[in-house]
Design a protein around this motif. Structure first.
Motif, mmCIF file in Angstrom:
data_model
loop_
_atom_site.group_PDB
_atom_site.id
_atom_site.type_symbol
_atom_site.label_atom_id
_atom_site.label_comp_id
_atom_site.label_asym_id
_atom_site.label_seq_id
_atom_site.Cartn_x
_atom_site.Cartn_y
_atom_site.Cartn_z
ATOM 1 N N UNK A 52 0.820 -1.206 0.000
ATOM 2 C CA UNK A 52 0.000 0.000 0.000
ATOM 3 C C UNK A 52 0.854 1.257 0.000
ATOM 4 N N UNK A 53 0.250 2.338 -0.419
ATOM 5 C CA UNK A 53 0.858 3.661 -0.354
ATOM 6 C C UNK A 53 0.095 4.420 0.722
ATOM 7 N N UNK A 54 0.824 4.945 1.693
ATOM 8 C CA UNK A 54 0.186 5.637 2.810
ATOM 9 C C UNK A 54 0.594 7.109 2.808
ATOM 10 N N UNK A 55 -0.363 8.018 2.854
ATOM 11 C CA UNK A 55 -0.008 9.430 2.940
ATOM 12 C C UNK A 55 0.584 9.754 4.313
ATOM 13 N N UNK A 56 1.354 10.816 4.371
ATOM 14 C CA UNK A 56 1.953 11.248 5.640
ATOM 15 C C UNK A 56 0.865 11.453 6.684
ATOM 16 N N UNK A 57 1.133 10.975 7.884
ATOM 17 C CA UNK A 57 0.207 11.172 8.994
ATOM 18 C C UNK A 57 -0.849 10.093 9.128
ATOM 19 N N UNK A 58 -0.946 9.184 8.174
ATOM 20 C CA UNK A 58 -1.948 8.121 8.273
ATOM 21 C C UNK A 58 -1.553 7.132 9.370
ATOM 22 N N UNK A 59 -2.526 6.705 10.156
ATOM 23 C CA UNK A 59 -2.280 5.723 11.212
ATOM 24 C C UNK A 59 -2.219 4.346 10.576
ATOM 25 N N UNK A 60 -1.062 3.696 10.694
ATOM 26 C CA UNK A 60 -0.907 2.355 10.139
ATOM 27 C C UNK A 60 -1.165 1.285 11.188
ATOM 28 N N UNK A 61 -0.760 1.559 12.423
ATOM 29 C CA UNK A 61 -1.001 0.660 13.549
ATOM 30 C C UNK A 61 -1.401 1.506 14.752
ATOM 31 N N UNK A 62 -2.330 1.007 15.532
ATOM 32 C CA UNK A 62 -2.661 1.629 16.815
ATOM 33 C C UNK A 62 -2.404 0.553 17.866
ATOM 34 N N UNK A 63 -1.471 0.860 18.776
ATOM 35 C CA UNK A 63 -1.063 -0.105 19.794
ATOM 36 C C UNK A 63 -1.430 0.433 21.168
ATOM 37 N N UNK A 64 -2.121 -0.384 21.945
ATOM 38 C CA UNK A 64 -2.534 0.015 23.285
ATOM 39 C C UNK A 64 -1.556 -0.527 24.314
ATOM 40 N N UNK A 65 -1.114 0.323 25.197
ATOM 41 C CA UNK A 65 -0.293 -0.080 26.333
ATOM 42 C C UNK A 65 -1.252 -0.622 27.391
ATOM 43 N N UNK A 66 -1.156 -1.906 27.676
ATOM 44 C CA UNK A 66 -2.100 -2.505 28.625
ATOM 45 C C UNK A 66 -1.447 -2.778 29.980
ATOM 46 N N UNK A 67 -0.340 -2.078 30.272
ATOM 47 C CA UNK A 67 0.287 -2.260 31.576
ATOM 48 C C UNK A 67 -0.602 -1.680 32.678
ATOM 49 N N UNK A 68 -1.417 -0.684 32.324
ATOM 50 C CA UNK A 68 -2.422 -0.143 33.246
ATOM 51 C C UNK A 68 -3.763 -0.155 32.538
ATOM 52 N N UNK A 69 -4.767 -0.681 33.203
ATOM 53 C CA UNK A 69 -6.095 -0.767 32.625
ATOM 54 C C UNK A 69 -7.098 -0.168 33.607
ATOM 55 N N UNK A 70 -8.003 0.641 33.092
ATOM 56 C CA UNK A 70 -9.062 1.199 33.918
ATOM 57 C C UNK A 70 -10.271 0.280 33.855
ATOM 58 N N UNK A 71 -10.893 0.068 34.991
ATOM 59 C CA UNK A 71 -12.117 -0.726 35.063
ATOM 60 C C UNK A 71 -13.223 0.196 35.563
#
Length: 162
Positions: free
Chosen positions: A95-114
């Motif tokens: 794929x061709x991705x324009x600047x600023x496009x989100x390719x991956x979104x990764x969540x830090x799960x070391x702290x989780x709110x319940x």
């Protein structure tokens, strides 16, 4: 790497070719070669060219590799910036991705709110900072510990919970 997978900091996510990064790498290499290495000549030019690569989020490992081999890689491995879980993957091979496009979104799960609903008549038993144990129906036999961070000041009219 796909949605739902756990990744570790530094784990390869994709191979990337970027004309802007290639041009910045070529400029950095040209400056290095002109001034006779990273320690000689005009350090401000070297620093400026290196900063351009850093502003494009090129890893220190890639910059070091350019310095060592005196070559700009055609593509580079883009790695996970932190441990976490892939929430979103928009990257597709070729794929061709324009600047600023989100390719991956990764969540830090070391702290989780319940968020937990507590019946109004039991609110007196709960205090901020209090230790708690959470059990989740979808994970039988497992429990998680934490602390009460906040008690919302309003009561839900329909359920009489907070």
């Amino acid at each position: 790497v796909t949605t739902g997978e756990r990744v570790r900091k530094g784990q390869a996510l994709l191979h990337l070719y970027s004309p802007e990064i290639a041009a910045a790498g070529a400029q950095y290499l040209r400056v290095l070669n002109e001034v006779g290495g990273a320690n000689g000549g005009r350090p401000l030019l070297i620093e400026g060219a290196r900063r351009r690569l850093e502003n494009l989020n090129v890893s220190q490992e890639v910059v070091t590799e350019i310095e060592r081999t005196r070559k700009v890689p055609m593509s580079m491995v883009w790695t996970a910036p932190r441990d976490g879980v892939v929430l979103e993957r928009n990257a597709i091979e070729g794929m061709r991705a324009p600047a600023g496009e989100v390719l991956f979104r990764i969540a830090d799960i070391s702290s989780v709110w319940v968020l937990a609903d507590v019946p109004e008549h039991e609110l007196g038993l709960i205090k901020p900072g209090q230790a708690v144990t959470i059990r989740v129906r979808s994970l039988p036999g497992r429990s998680f510990t934490g602390r009460v961070g906040l008690i919302y000041p309003q009561v839900n009219k329909e359920t009489r919970t907070t």
